[in-house]
Design a protein around this motif. Structure first.
Motif, PDB file in Angstrom:
ATOM      1  N   GLY A  72       0.809  -1.133   0.016  1.00  0.00           N
ATOM      2  CA  GLY A  72       0.189  -0.037  -0.133  1.00  0.00           C
ATOM      3  C   GLY A  72       0.755   1.267   0.017  1.00  0.00           C
ATOM      4  O   GLY A  72       0.147   2.218   0.204  1.00  0.00           O
ATOM      5  N   HIS A  73       2.047   1.218  -0.049  1.00  0.00           N
ATOM      6  CA  HIS A  73       2.991   2.558  -0.166  1.00  0.00           C
ATOM      7  C   HIS A  73       2.802   3.050  -1.482  1.00  0.00           C
ATOM      8  O   HIS A  73       2.678   4.370  -1.473  1.00  0.00           O
ATOM      9  N   ARG A  74       2.628   2.404  -2.619  1.00  0.00           N
ATOM     10  CA  ARG A  74       2.172   3.137  -3.699  1.00  0.00           C
ATOM     11  C   ARG A  74       0.981   2.063  -4.561  1.00  0.00           C
ATOM     12  O   ARG A  74       1.060   1.032  -4.489  1.00  0.00           O
ATOM     13  N   TRP A  75       0.190   2.864  -4.888  1.00  0.00           N
ATOM     14  CA  TRP A  75      -0.840   2.326  -5.642  1.00  0.00           C
ATOM     15  C   TRP A  75      -0.970   2.543  -7.152  1.00  0.00           C
ATOM     16  O   TRP A  75      -0.648   3.713  -7.356  1.00  0.00           O
ATOM     17  N   ARG A  76      -1.034   1.779  -7.983  1.00  0.00           N
ATOM     18  CA  ARG A  76      -1.064   1.908  -9.266  1.00  0.00           C
ATOM     19  C   ARG A  76      -2.495   1.901 -10.163  1.00  0.00           C
ATOM     20  O   ARG A  76      -3.024   0.866  -9.604  1.00  0.00           O
ATOM     21  N   ASP A  77      -2.774   2.927 -10.877  1.00  0.00           N
ATOM     22  CA  ASP A  77      -3.941   2.997 -11.457  1.00  0.00           C
ATOM     23  C   ASP A  77      -4.239   2.012 -12.602  1.00  0.00           C
ATOM     24  O   ASP A  77      -3.307   2.214 -13.653  1.00  0.00           O
ATOM     25  N   VAL A  78      -4.767   0.919 -12.624  1.00  0.00           N
ATOM     26  CA  VAL A  78      -4.878   0.196 -13.587  1.00  0.00           C
ATOM     27  C   VAL A  78      -6.277  -0.216 -14.132  1.00  0.00           C
ATOM     28  O   VAL A  78      -6.786  -1.249 -14.374  1.00  0.00           O
ATOM     29  N   SER A  79      -7.160   0.898 -13.950  1.00  0.00           N
ATOM     30  CA  SER A  79      -8.615   1.004 -14.272  1.00  0.00           C
ATOM     31  C   SER A  79      -8.557   0.568 -15.863  1.00  0.00           C
ATOM     32  O   SER A  79      -7.969   1.180 -16.930  1.00  0.00           O
ATOM     33  N   PRO A  80      -9.588  -0.140 -16.386  1.00  0.00           N
ATOM     34  CA  PRO A  80      -9.847  -0.510 -17.695  1.00  0.00           C
ATOM     35  C   PRO A  80     -10.431   0.826 -18.275  1.00  0.00           C
ATOM     36  O   PRO A  80     -11.226   1.467 -17.798  1.00  0.00           O
ATOM     37  N   VAL A  81      -9.884   1.115 -19.413  1.00  0.00           N
ATOM     38  CA  VAL A  81     -10.190   2.515 -20.328  1.00  0.00           C
ATOM     39  C   VAL A  81     -11.637   2.605 -20.410  1.00  0.00           C
ATOM     40  O   VAL A  81     -12.427   3.554 -20.183  1.00  0.00           O
ATOM     41  N   GLY A  82     -12.311   1.533 -20.760  1.00  0.00           N
ATOM     42  CA  GLY A  82     -13.669   1.616 -21.237  1.00  0.00           C
ATOM     43  C   GLY A  82     -14.649   1.687 -20.082  1.00  0.00           C
ATOM     44  O   GLY A  82     -15.467   2.369 -20.013  1.00  0.00           O
ATOM     45  N   ASP A  97      -3.264 -13.601  -7.956  1.00  0.00           N
ATOM     46  CA  ASP A  97      -2.140 -12.946  -7.602  1.00  0.00           C
ATOM     47  C   ASP A  97      -1.794 -11.440  -8.152  1.00  0.00           C
ATOM     48  O   ASP A  97      -3.009 -10.973  -8.325  1.00  0.00           O
ATOM     49  N   SER A  98      -0.490 -10.873  -8.226  1.00  0.00           N
ATOM     50  CA  SER A  98      -0.367  -9.792  -8.822  1.00  0.00           C
ATOM     51  C   SER A  98      -0.911  -9.426 -10.274  1.00  0.00           C
ATOM     52  O   SER A  98      -0.689  -8.240 -10.533  1.00  0.00           O
ATOM     53  N   ARG A  99      -0.978 -10.495 -11.007  1.00  0.00           N
ATOM     54  CA  ARG A  99      -1.282 -10.354 -12.496  1.00  0.00           C
ATOM     55  C   ARG A  99      -2.683 -10.745 -12.880  1.00  0.00           C
ATOM     56  O   ARG A  99      -3.049 -10.116 -13.867  1.00  0.00           O
ATOM     57  N   HIS A 100      -3.212 -11.489 -12.117  1.00  0.00           N
ATOM     58  CA  HIS A 100      -4.324 -12.108 -12.758  1.00  0.00           C
ATOM     59  C   HIS A 100      -5.536 -11.667 -11.660  1.00  0.00           C
ATOM     60  O   HIS A 100      -5.611 -11.996 -10.551  1.00  0.00           O
ATOM     61  N   ALA A 101      -6.541 -11.176 -12.332  1.00  0.00           N
ATOM     62  CA  ALA A 101      -7.669 -10.549 -11.647  1.00  0.00           C
ATOM     63  C   ALA A 101      -9.041 -10.867 -12.347  1.00  0.00           C
ATOM     64  O   ALA A 101      -9.007 -10.531 -13.784  1.00  0.00           O
ATOM     65  N   VAL A 102     -10.203 -10.828 -11.821  1.00  0.00           N
ATOM     66  CA  VAL A 102     -11.579 -10.644 -12.299  1.00  0.00           C
ATOM     67  C   VAL A 102     -12.323  -9.778 -11.567  1.00  0.00           C
ATOM     68  O   VAL A 102     -12.523  -9.853 -10.322  1.00  0.00           O
ATOM     69  N   ALA A 103     -12.958  -8.948 -12.454  1.00  0.00           N
ATOM     70  CA  ALA A 103     -13.571  -7.690 -11.774  1.00  0.00           C
ATOM     71  C   ALA A 103     -14.876  -7.823 -12.356  1.00  0.00           C
ATOM     72  O   ALA A 103     -15.525  -8.109 -13.298  1.00  0.00           O
ATOM     73  N   ARG A 113     -21.300  -6.483 -15.872  1.00  0.00           N
ATOM     74  CA  ARG A 113     -20.369  -7.080 -16.701  1.00  0.00           C
ATOM     75  C   ARG A 113     -19.268  -7.718 -16.017  1.00  0.00           C
ATOM     76  O   ARG A 113     -18.815  -7.483 -14.638  1.00  0.00           O
ATOM     77  N   VAL A 114     -18.309  -8.486 -16.684  1.00  0.00           N
ATOM     78  CA  VAL A 114     -17.308  -9.280 -15.967  1.00  0.00           C
ATOM     79  C   VAL A 114     -16.034  -8.943 -16.817  1.00  0.00           C
ATOM     80  O   VAL A 114     -16.078  -9.087 -17.948  1.00  0.00           O
ATOM     81  N   LEU A 115     -14.966  -8.374 -16.199  1.00  0.00           N
ATOM     82  CA  LEU A 115     -13.604  -8.123 -16.892  1.00  0.00           C
ATOM     83  C   LEU A 115     -12.448  -8.870 -16.262  1.00  0.00           C
ATOM     84  O   LEU A 115     -12.667  -8.981 -14.948  1.00  0.00           O
ATOM     85  N   ARG A 116     -11.483  -9.269 -17.111  1.00  0.00           N
ATOM     86  CA  ARG A 116     -10.413  -9.919 -16.467  1.00  0.00           C
ATOM     87  C   ARG A 116      -9.286  -9.381 -17.075  1.00  0.00           C
ATOM     88  O   ARG A 116      -9.052  -8.847 -18.179  1.00  0.00           O
ATOM     89  N   THR A 117      -8.023  -9.629 -16.238  1.00  0.00           N
ATOM     90  CA  THR A 117      -6.860  -9.351 -16.726  1.00  0.00           C
ATOM     91  C   THR A 117      -5.736 -10.236 -16.322  1.00  0.00           C
ATOM     92  O   THR A 117      -5.906 -10.989 -15.269  1.00  0.00           O
ATOM     93  N   ASP A 118      -4.806 -10.333 -17.230  1.00  0.00           N
ATOM     94  CA  ASP A 118      -3.753 -11.252 -17.051  1.00  0.00           C
ATOM     95  C   ASP A 118      -2.368 -10.586 -16.863  1.00  0.00           C
ATOM     96  O   ASP A 118      -1.375 -11.506 -16.950  1.00  0.00           O
ATOM     97  N   ASP A 119      -2.110  -9.308 -17.023  1.00  0.00           N
ATOM     98  CA  ASP A 119      -1.158  -8.746 -17.092  1.00  0.00           C
ATOM     99  C   ASP A 119      -0.798  -7.438 -16.079  1.00  0.00           C
ATOM    100  O   ASP A 119      -0.376  -6.642 -16.196  1.00  0.00           O
ATOM    101  N   GLY A 120      -1.528  -7.874 -14.808  1.00  0.00           N
ATOM    102  CA  GLY A 120      -1.489  -6.959 -13.877  1.00  0.00           C
ATOM    103  C   GLY A 120      -2.391  -5.600 -14.092  1.00  0.00           C
ATOM    104  O   GLY A 120      -2.104  -4.585 -13.418  1.00  0.00           O
ATOM    105  N   GLY A 121      -3.491  -5.850 -15.059  1.00  0.00           N
ATOM    106  CA  GLY A 121      -4.301  -4.641 -15.465  1.00  0.00           C
ATOM    107  C   GLY A 121      -3.993  -3.700 -16.305  1.00  0.00           C
ATOM    108  O   GLY A 121      -4.405  -2.593 -16.556  1.00  0.00           O
ATOM    109  N   ASP A 166     -12.626 -21.878 -16.359  1.00  0.00           N
ATOM    110  CA  ASP A 166     -11.404 -21.293 -17.196  1.00  0.00           C
ATOM    111  C   ASP A 166     -10.936 -20.027 -16.516  1.00  0.00           C
ATOM    112  O   ASP A 166     -10.385 -19.191 -17.295  1.00  0.00           O
ATOM    113  N   GLY A 167     -11.067 -19.753 -15.201  1.00  0.00           N
ATOM    114  CA  GLY A 167     -10.630 -18.525 -14.468  1.00  0.00           C
ATOM    115  C   GLY A 167     -11.277 -17.273 -14.975  1.00  0.00           C
ATOM    116  O   GLY A 167     -10.726 -16.193 -14.789  1.00  0.00           O
ATOM    117  N   GLY A 168     -12.622 -17.384 -15.495  1.00  0.00           N
ATOM    118  CA  GLY A 168     -13.370 -16.176 -15.999  1.00  0.00           C
ATOM    119  C   GLY A 168     -13.217 -15.854 -17.331  1.00  0.00           C
ATOM    120  O   GLY A 168     -13.904 -14.763 -17.599  1.00  0.00           O
TER     121      GLY A 168
END
Length: 359
Positions: A72-82, A97-103, A113-121, A166-168
């Motif tokens: 939490g010292h630094r937060w990166r904005d990885v918001s989906p553009v759309g 983990d730090s790279r794979h998430a489902v929102a 909607r459901v969105l998924r990232t495999d590269d940390g956002g 299949d992980g979302g």
């Protein structure tokens, strides 16, 4: 009426005056429970995925998704553009983990909607968009990295369940034959990403409110068949019911909730089960008010946290009794196996603590 309950909760929560929430404060000599982090935004974060003491994701209003890998010292904005462009309302996020998430974004019709990232956002892929105007999706839950569920308020009289293996990346609607009929006015609350929770390879629980009684539904086969049990948390109003669940194993669980409207009392706002949700009994000393998030402390058979807009409560006896340990506002809470606990909420508030601070 089912999606109307969630829409009403969304509108009321966003309209709540900031001065209705007590500031963080502690009695003289008390050590702070939470350490606030600087997220650099005023978005409200109801979605929280805690990976470990250093890595966490939060998701919230205006399509905002943040990630930290340094506690939490630094937060990166990885918001989906759309999502930012359309102003989607994220209410749940699950991270492996730090790279794979489902929102999960909520709302009527295609807003869910459901969105998924495999590269940390860095990039996001939309894997599901709701096309049924009657559906309103509330929460996500994963059993492991591949198998997960998402749930919608009742459609044609029954909760609707999505499944992925299949992980979302792909989703399908499960048959409704094994789902009990919803009661009049019954729906779930997209308040903190904990209205649908899983434990182990196949058990999952779903929290409800709005009807005459608040129920908890349980499935032991990844959402194919369900049983329902009444909780002791009051309902009988679209603003009342069970808002969040936490299970430390397939038998022992805690439910929290109440009435989300500011200034209204929330007696009997917590309940516990020792039989997998077949029966619930109210906490003898419940939290101080409405609570929208709950988590078990890691490697602790009796410690748990509950959070809400008026503070954080701690239980040291498995949810039977609670006492307030912090007055700051949070919507959701999660703890990790390596001893970290995280909380998130309004005006960009994200905080962390070490579980040993609470013992």
């Amino acid at each position: 009426m089912s999606w109307g309950l969630c829409a009403a909760a969304l509108t009321a929560a966003l309209a709540a005056p900031a001065d209705a929430v007590p500031p963080d404060r502690h009695r003289q000599g008390e050590r702070p429970v939470w350490t606030l982090t600087d997220t650099g935004t005023d978005a409200r974060f109801r979605g929280l995925a805690a990976v470990d003491r250093r890595t966490a994701w939060v998701a919230g209003t205006r399509g905002t998704v943040l990630r930290t890998t340094d506690g939490g010292h630094r937060w990166r904005d990885v918001s989906p553009v759309g999502a930012v462009r359309e102003g989607l309302e994220f209410r749940d996020i699950e991270a492996f983990d730090s790279r794979h998430a489902v929102a999960l974004a909520i709302g009527e019709g295609e807003a869910s909607r459901v969105l998924r990232t495999d590269d940390g956002g860095v990039t996001w892929t939309e894997s599901f968009r709701n096309t049924d105007a009657r559906a309103f999706y509330d929460c996500l839950a994963f059993f492991d990295r591949r198998h997960g569920l998402a749930m919608s308020d009742p459609v044609d009289g029954k909760y609707r369940i999505l499944s992925t293996d299949d992980g979302g990346r792909n989703w399908r609607v499960l048959p409704s034959a094994g789902m009990p009929e919803a009661r009049d006015g019954e729906a779930s609350f997209a308040a903190g990403g904990q209205c649908l929770v899983a434990s182990g390879p196949g058990d999952v629980w779903l929290a409800t409110g709005g009807a005459a009684t608040a129920r908890v539904l349980h499935s032991a086969d990844r959402g194919l068949s369900w049983s329902a049990a009444e909780s002791s948390i009051p309902a009988g109003d679209p603003a009342r019911g069970v808002f969040a669940l936490a299970f430390r194993d397939r038998r022992h669980g805690i439910a929290v909730g109440g009435d989300y409207r500011a200034g209204l009392p929330s007696p009997d706002s917590a309940a516990v089960t020792g039989d997998g949700g077949r029966s619930w009994r109210g906490s003898s000393v419940p939290p101080a008010g409405y609570r929208s998030g709950v988590a078990w402390l890691p490697h602790d058979r009796s410690g748990a946290l509950a959070v809400g807009p008026t503070g954080t409560d701690l239980s040291r006896d498995g949810g039977r009794t609670w006492h307030t340990v912090d007055r700051g506002s949070f919507d959701t809470v999660a703890c990790t196996p390596d001893g970290g606990c995280w909380a998130a909420g309004e005006t960009g508030r994200v905080a962390r603590t070490e579980a040993w601070n609470l013992r």
